[in-house]
Motif scaffolding. Sequence first.
Motif, PDB file in Angstrom:
ATOM      1  N   HIS A 112      14.107  -3.925   3.965  1.00 35.44           N
ATOM      2  CA  HIS A 112      13.720  -5.164   4.275  1.00 35.44           C
ATOM      3  C   HIS A 112      14.062  -5.355   5.761  1.00 35.44           C
ATOM      4  N   PRO A 113      13.216  -6.278   6.327  1.00 33.66           N
ATOM      5  CA  PRO A 113      13.572  -6.497   7.722  1.00 33.66           C
ATOM      6  C   PRO A 113      15.079  -6.932   7.783  1.00 33.66           C
ATOM      7  N   ALA A 114      15.926  -6.874   9.194  1.00 33.63           N
ATOM      8  CA  ALA A 114      17.096  -7.224   8.940  1.00 33.63           C
ATOM      9  C   ALA A 114      17.066  -8.743   9.211  1.00 33.63           C
ATOM     10  N   SER A 115      16.462  -9.071   9.844  1.00 37.08           N
ATOM     11  CA  SER A 115      16.600 -10.657  10.372  1.00 37.08           C
ATOM     12  C   SER A 115      15.754 -11.591   9.719  1.00 37.08           C
ATOM     13  N   ALA A 116      15.244 -11.418   8.575  1.00 35.66           N
ATOM     14  CA  ALA A 116      14.375 -12.298   8.125  1.00 35.66           C
ATOM     15  C   ALA A 116      14.284 -12.124   6.493  1.00 35.66           C
ATOM     16  N   GLU A 117      14.153 -13.042   5.648  1.00 34.89           N
ATOM     17  CA  GLU A 117      14.176 -13.167   4.329  1.00 34.89           C
ATOM     18  C   GLU A 117      12.772 -12.592   3.760  1.00 34.89           C
ATOM     19  N   PHE A 118      12.538 -11.867   2.837  1.00 34.15           N
ATOM     20  CA  PHE A 118      11.345 -11.012   2.594  1.00 34.15           C
ATOM     21  C   PHE A 118      10.668 -11.125   1.114  1.00 34.15           C
ATOM     22  N   TRP A 119       9.833 -11.415   0.830  1.00 36.21           N
ATOM     23  CA  TRP A 119       9.371 -11.410  -0.537  1.00 36.21           C
ATOM     24  C   TRP A 119       7.929 -10.856  -0.746  1.00 36.21           C
ATOM     25  N   GLY A 156       2.955 -10.901   0.602  1.00 34.81           N
ATOM     26  CA  GLY A 156       3.855 -11.506   0.188  1.00 34.81           C
ATOM     27  C   GLY A 156       4.193 -12.640   1.402  1.00 34.81           C
ATOM     28  N   TYR A 157       5.431 -13.025   1.477  1.00 29.08           N
ATOM     29  CA  TYR A 157       5.776 -13.954   2.533  1.00 29.08           C
ATOM     30  C   TYR A 157       7.025 -13.505   3.281  1.00 29.08           C
ATOM     31  N   ILE A 158       7.220 -13.634   4.452  1.00 32.29           N
ATOM     32  CA  ILE A 158       8.478 -13.538   5.256  1.00 32.29           C
ATOM     33  C   ILE A 158       9.004 -14.829   5.877  1.00 32.29           C
ATOM     34  N   GLU A 159      10.134 -15.032   5.880  1.00 27.93           N
ATOM     35  CA  GLU A 159      10.597 -16.244   6.483  1.00 27.93           C
ATOM     36  C   GLU A 159      11.437 -15.674   7.887  1.00 27.93           C
ATOM     37  N   ILE A 160      10.523 -16.204   8.879  1.00 30.91           N
ATOM     38  CA  ILE A 160      10.778 -15.752  10.307  1.00 30.91           C
ATOM     39  C   ILE A 160      11.612 -16.744  10.907  1.00 30.91           C
ATOM     40  N   GLU A 161      12.636 -16.367  11.799  1.00 31.89           N
ATOM     41  CA  GLU A 161      13.516 -17.029  12.065  1.00 31.89           C
ATOM     42  C   GLU A 161      13.475 -16.817  13.719  1.00 31.89           C
ATOM     43  N   ALA A 162      13.352 -15.897  14.201  1.00 27.58           N
ATOM     44  CA  ALA A 162      13.281 -15.110  15.586  1.00 27.58           C
ATOM     45  C   ALA A 162      11.654 -15.183  15.774  1.00 27.58           C
ATOM     46  N   SER A 163      11.418 -14.561  16.867  1.00 32.61           N
ATOM     47  CA  SER A 163       9.824 -14.523  17.300  1.00 32.61           C
ATOM     48  C   SER A 163       9.215 -13.573  16.390  1.00 32.61           C
ATOM     49  N   ASP A 164       7.997 -13.781  16.487  1.00 31.53           N
ATOM     50  CA  ASP A 164       7.009 -13.053  15.592  1.00 31.53           C
ATOM     51  C   ASP A 164       6.997 -11.564  16.265  1.00 31.53           C
ATOM     52  N   GLU A 168       7.791  -8.453  13.865  1.00 29.11           N
ATOM     53  CA  GLU A 168       6.606  -7.254  13.669  1.00 29.11           C
ATOM     54  C   GLU A 168       7.281  -6.160  14.056  1.00 29.11           C
ATOM     55  N   SER A 169       8.128  -5.916  15.155  1.00 28.62           N
ATOM     56  CA  SER A 169       8.641  -4.750  15.444  1.00 28.62           C
ATOM     57  C   SER A 169       9.932  -4.453  14.317  1.00 28.62           C
ATOM     58  N   GLU A 170      10.311  -5.258  13.816  1.00 24.92           N
ATOM     59  CA  GLU A 170      11.231  -5.002  12.542  1.00 24.92           C
ATOM     60  C   GLU A 170      10.323  -4.370  11.407  1.00 24.92           C
ATOM     61  N   LEU A 171       9.451  -4.913  11.228  1.00 29.60           N
ATOM     62  CA  LEU A 171       8.363  -4.493   9.990  1.00 29.60           C
ATOM     63  C   LEU A 171       7.994  -3.215  10.277  1.00 29.60           C
ATOM     64  N   ASN A 172       7.577  -2.734  11.583  1.00 36.87           N
ATOM     65  CA  ASN A 172       7.266  -1.538  11.810  1.00 36.87           C
ATOM     66  C   ASN A 172       8.477  -0.511  11.560  1.00 36.87           C
ATOM     67  N   GLN A 173       9.686  -0.938  11.991  1.00 39.29           N
ATOM     68  CA  GLN A 173      10.897   0.069  11.596  1.00 39.29           C
ATOM     69  C   GLN A 173      11.153   0.150  10.060  1.00 39.29           C
ATOM     70  N   VAL A 174      10.765  -1.048   9.423  1.00 39.68           N
ATOM     71  CA  VAL A 174      10.930  -0.919   7.874  1.00 39.68           C
ATOM     72  C   VAL A 174       9.746   0.216   7.242  1.00 39.68           C
ATOM     73  N   ALA A 175       8.767   0.212   7.952  1.00 36.51           N
ATOM     74  CA  ALA A 175       7.586   1.180   7.225  1.00 36.51           C
ATOM     75  C   ALA A 175       7.991   2.219   7.907  1.00 36.51           C
ATOM     76  N   LYS A 176       8.761   2.511   8.945  1.00 41.47           N
ATOM     77  CA  LYS A 176       9.219   3.990   9.164  1.00 41.47           C
ATOM     78  C   LYS A 176      10.084   4.381   8.298  1.00 41.47           C
ATOM     79  N   LEU A 192       1.246  -9.383   9.545  1.00 42.86           N
ATOM     80  CA  LEU A 192       1.588 -10.809   9.881  1.00 42.86           C
ATOM     81  C   LEU A 192       0.430 -11.630   9.791  1.00 42.86           C
ATOM     82  N   GLU A 193       0.171 -12.518   8.936  1.00 43.55           N
ATOM     83  CA  GLU A 193      -0.943 -13.553   9.111  1.00 43.55           C
ATOM     84  C   GLU A 193      -0.523 -14.862   9.622  1.00 43.55           C
ATOM     85  N   ILE A 194      -0.203 -14.800  11.093  1.00 40.31           N
ATOM     86  CA  ILE A 194       0.221 -15.739  11.654  1.00 40.31           C
ATOM     87  C   ILE A 194      -0.259 -17.166  11.566  1.00 40.31           C
TER      88      ILE A 194
END
Lengths: 228, 220
Positions: A112-119, A156-164, A168-176, A192-194
Motif C-alpha cells: 500500500h502507499p505509505a502516506s495514504a489509506e487505500f481500498w 478502488g479509492y485512495i484517501e489522499i492527504e498530501a499532493s496528487d 502518484e509517485s508512491e503508487l508507482n513505487q507500490v507497483a514496483k 488516479l481519476e482526479i
Amino acid sequence: MFELNLIKDKAKARQRRRVIFLSVVSIVFLAGLLGIFVGSLFWRETIRLKSVNEDIARKQGEIDKLNAELEIREPAARKRRNGLIEAWEEDASVRQDRPFFNPILSDMAEHHPASAEFWYNDITISTSGSRGPANTEDPYAPAKDLMGSRGLEASGYIEIEASDIVTESELNQVAKQMDGMLRLVGEPKFNLEISGEAPQSGDTEASRYVPFNMRAAQTTFRPDQQAP
Amino acid sequence: MAEKGLGSSGSEWTAGIIAIVAALLLGGAVPVGVYAGLYKPKEKERVAAEQKLTSLDSEWELVIQRQDRVRGLEDDAEKMAERLTAIEAPFALADVERMDVTEVRTRLLTLADKHHLELLPERQQQLGSERVYIGNQRISFPKGLHATKLIIEARAYYHDFGRFVTELETLRDPADETKIMNVIIPEKLICKGDPNGGSRHVFILHVFVVEKRDINSIGR
C-alpha cells in the motif's frame, strides 16, 4: 617238338586272354568302385542340399512370420510410446506452469502507499479469451487460453492527504514492489481519476477520496514466453 | 604255323589293348560323367543354398535386432505409462456426463468451510449450501488432457479468501504435505467489494480441475 610248341602257344594264348580279361575286369571293377564313390558323393550332396533347403524354408518362414508380427507391433509400440511421451509432457507442463493467483492477491494485500489509506473495490483477473472474441475454429482454444496470459483490472479509492504528485509517485513505487504479479500479469499501472475525487466533509484542504484503477499488462505467465 | 601263331598273338594283343582302352574309357566315363554331370551341379546348388542360408542368418539377426528394438519401444512405453500414472496421481476422476468432479468439489466445500466462506443470502436461496458448483464446461488440451470447470462463489474476508486460494492452488494431502491432492488451474477471479463499506467481499472464482486420462487407451 611241334606238338610241344603248339601246347606252349596255346598256353601263352590262354595267358594273354587271361591277362586281358583280368585287366578289363579290373578296370571295370575300379571304374565301378569310382562310380560308386562319386555316386555316394552325389548322394551326400543331395542329402545336404535337401537339409539346407529345409533349413532355408524353415528360417524364411520364421523370418516372414516374425517380420509380419513386427510390422504390426513396431508402429503400434512407436505410436503408444510417442503418445505417452506427449501426454507426459503435457501433464508436466500443466502441473509446472499453471498460473497461481495467490501471489497477486498477496501483493494486493501487502503493498500500500505509505502516506495514504487505500481500498480496492473491484478486482478482476481474467484470461485473454474471456476478454476477446472466442476462437471457434480451434477446439483447443479454451485450453490454450487457460494456460495463456491473464489480465488484471482493479479499481478502488485512495484517501489522499498530501499532493496528487506524491501519491502518484508512491503508487508507482507500490507497483514496483508487486513482484509476485510480474509472473502472471506483469507490472501494474495505477491511474488516479482526479476528476472523480470526493472531498471529505466538504473541506478541500483536508484529505479526500480519489478513485483509482489499476491495470496490468497482458503478459504470459510462462517465463519462456514472457515479453522482453 | 609258327608265323600263324605269332600273327594270332599280335591280333589278340591288339584286340586286348583295344578292349582295355575301351574298358578304361567306358569305365572312366561313368564316374567322370556322374561327377561332372550330377555331383558338380549339385555341389554348386548346395553351395548356393548354403550362401542363401548364411544370408538368411544375417537377415534373421537383423530381424532379431528389430524385435529387440520393438521390445525396447514397448518397455519404454510401459515405463512412460508408469511415469504418467505417477504424474497423474493428483489428477481428478471426472463424471464426464455431468461435467462434475465430485471428489474435488467436496474437498473444496470442506476447504470453504474451513476458511469461513459463505454465500450471499440471496444466492443461498438459489444455490443452497453449494458454494462450489459445476461450471458446465469441459475443455480439451491438444494432447488429450481434459479439465472440468468448477465455480466457487463466496462472501468472505479478503484474508480468508486469500488463504482459501492458497490452499486451493496447492491442494495437499493433510496426511502427507509433500503430496499434491489435485491440480486446479484458476481461470478467472471476480472480486466485488462490500457495497456497505464492510470487510466481507463477494468472490467468484472460476477454476478448472485437471482430469485423469485413460492411460491404457493412449496411442492405441
